[in-house]
Design a protein around this motif. Structure first.
Motif, PDB file in Angstrom:
ATOM      1  N   LEU A   1       0.824  -1.195   0.000  1.00  0.00           N
ATOM      2  CA  LEU A   1       0.000   0.000   0.000  1.00  0.00           C
ATOM      3  C   LEU A   1       0.870   1.262   0.000  1.00  0.00           C
ATOM      4  O   LEU A   1       0.601   2.199  -0.756  1.00  0.00           O
ATOM      5  N   SER A   2       1.911   1.254   0.829  1.00  0.00           N
ATOM      6  CA  SER A   2       2.782   2.429   0.856  1.00  0.00           C
ATOM      7  C   SER A   2       3.518   2.589  -0.467  1.00  0.00           C
ATOM      8  O   SER A   2       3.758   3.717  -0.919  1.00  0.00           O
ATOM      9  N   GLY A   3       3.861   1.480  -1.096  1.00  0.00           N
ATOM     10  CA  GLY A   3       4.518   1.548  -2.401  1.00  0.00           C
ATOM     11  C   GLY A   3       3.622   2.172  -3.456  1.00  0.00           C
ATOM     12  O   GLY A   3       4.084   2.958  -4.296  1.00  0.00           O
ATOM     13  N   ILE A  44      11.328  -1.315   7.687  1.00  0.00           N
ATOM     14  CA  ILE A  44      10.473  -1.534   8.858  1.00  0.00           C
ATOM     15  C   ILE A  44       9.518  -2.698   8.620  1.00  0.00           C
ATOM     16  O   ILE A  44       9.278  -3.509   9.520  1.00  0.00           O
ATOM     17  N   ILE A  45       9.000  -2.819   7.408  1.00  0.00           N
ATOM     18  CA  ILE A  45       8.043  -3.889   7.111  1.00  0.00           C
ATOM     19  C   ILE A  45       8.723  -5.255   7.072  1.00  0.00           C
ATOM     20  O   ILE A  45       8.209  -6.228   7.620  1.00  0.00           O
ATOM     21  N   PHE A  46       9.879  -5.349   6.428  1.00  0.00           N
ATOM     22  CA  PHE A  46      10.531  -6.651   6.266  1.00  0.00           C
ATOM     23  C   PHE A  46      11.343  -7.095   7.474  1.00  0.00           C
ATOM     24  O   PHE A  46      11.599  -8.280   7.650  1.00  0.00           O
ATOM     25  N   PHE A  47      11.789  -6.166   8.299  1.00  0.00           N
ATOM     26  CA  PHE A  47      12.605  -6.506   9.470  1.00  0.00           C
ATOM     27  C   PHE A  47      12.053  -5.844  10.729  1.00  0.00           C
ATOM     28  O   PHE A  47      12.739  -5.039  11.364  1.00  0.00           O
ATOM     29  N   LYS A  50      14.228  -6.445  14.017  1.00  0.00           N
ATOM     30  CA  LYS A  50      15.678  -6.230  13.954  1.00  0.00           C
ATOM     31  C   LYS A  50      15.965  -4.728  13.926  1.00  0.00           C
ATOM     32  O   LYS A  50      16.212  -4.139  12.883  1.00  0.00           O
ATOM     33  N   ILE A  51      15.949  -4.138  15.107  1.00  0.00           N
ATOM     34  CA  ILE A  51      16.046  -2.683  15.225  1.00  0.00           C
ATOM     35  C   ILE A  51      17.393  -2.160  14.725  1.00  0.00           C
ATOM     36  O   ILE A  51      17.457  -1.100  14.111  1.00  0.00           O
ATOM     37  N   TYR A  52      18.472  -2.890  14.958  1.00  0.00           N
ATOM     38  CA  TYR A  52      19.782  -2.408  14.538  1.00  0.00           C
ATOM     39  C   TYR A  52      19.958  -2.498  13.025  1.00  0.00           C
ATOM     40  O   TYR A  52      20.639  -1.662  12.434  1.00  0.00           O
ATOM     41  N   LEU A  53      19.326  -3.468  12.405  1.00  0.00           N
ATOM     42  CA  LEU A  53      19.322  -3.548  10.944  1.00  0.00           C
ATOM     43  C   LEU A  53      18.498  -2.404  10.351  1.00  0.00           C
ATOM     44  O   LEU A  53      18.904  -1.785   9.363  1.00  0.00           O
TER      45      LEU A  53
END
Length: 176
Positions: A1-3, A44-47, A50-53
């Motif tokens: 949707l964002s895309g 944010i969507i895919f990880f 994993k905050i550091y990534l």
């Protein structure tokens, strides 16, 4: 949707710029900013866990954004000397802040205190980077005042947090 939303924004911006001036002038800024936003949303969507990534990927995409905008205006010096270092200090402080919050056993007023201290340290970084960029010396003035002003607030929050951690009655503690 964002895309879809971002793609429609890119198409609309490019179309308006082409209709008005028959070439792409100001739309390139919108294009690069929207692509950077899309990269950050994708991270944010895919990880999500994993905050550091997310932080490192976001830093890279935002650093590229700063460098590309500097290339557009044909002044890469400010991006290398100011933009990217200030951006790096923000992400470094954010990563340390997330680490400290994650390590905290109990999260309450100590989190707010950490935010206050992080804001003060970030002001130190900003002023240090700006003064080094302009004079090749690190001279701190206003940022020290900011940090010194935030330190007592953070200290009180830490004190209340650790005092309440021992099971103090709130009514007795605040003399209600």
């Amino acid at each position: 949707l964002s895309g879809i939303v971002i793609l429609s924004g890119i198409i609309a911006t490019l179309a308006i710029n082409l209709i008005i001036s028959n070439n792409v002038k100001w739309a390139k800024y919108c294009l690069i900013i929207l692509l950077c936003i899309f990269a950050n949303i994708t991270l944010i969507i895919f990880f999500p866990k994993k905050i550091y990534l997310i932080l490192s990927g976001s830093f890279i995409s935002n650093a590229i954004l700063v460098l590309v905008i500097a290339a557009f205006i044909q002044n890469i010096n400010w991006a290398v000397g100011l933009g990217v270092p200030i951006l790096f200090s923000f992400y470094l402080i954010t990563a340390i802040l997330f680490l400290l919050i994650r390590k905290a056993k109990q999260k309450s007023l100590n989190v707010f205190a950490l935010f206050f201290i992080a804001a003060g340290v970030y002001c130190l970084f900003i002023e240090g980077i700006i003064s080094y960029y302009h004079t090749n010396l690190i001279k701190l003035h206003w940022s020290v005042i900011v940090l010194v002003s935030l330190a007592p607030v953070a200290s009180v929050l830490f004190y209340i947090h650790y005092r309440l951690k021992r099971g103090v009655n709130l009514k007795r503690f605040f003399h209600i």
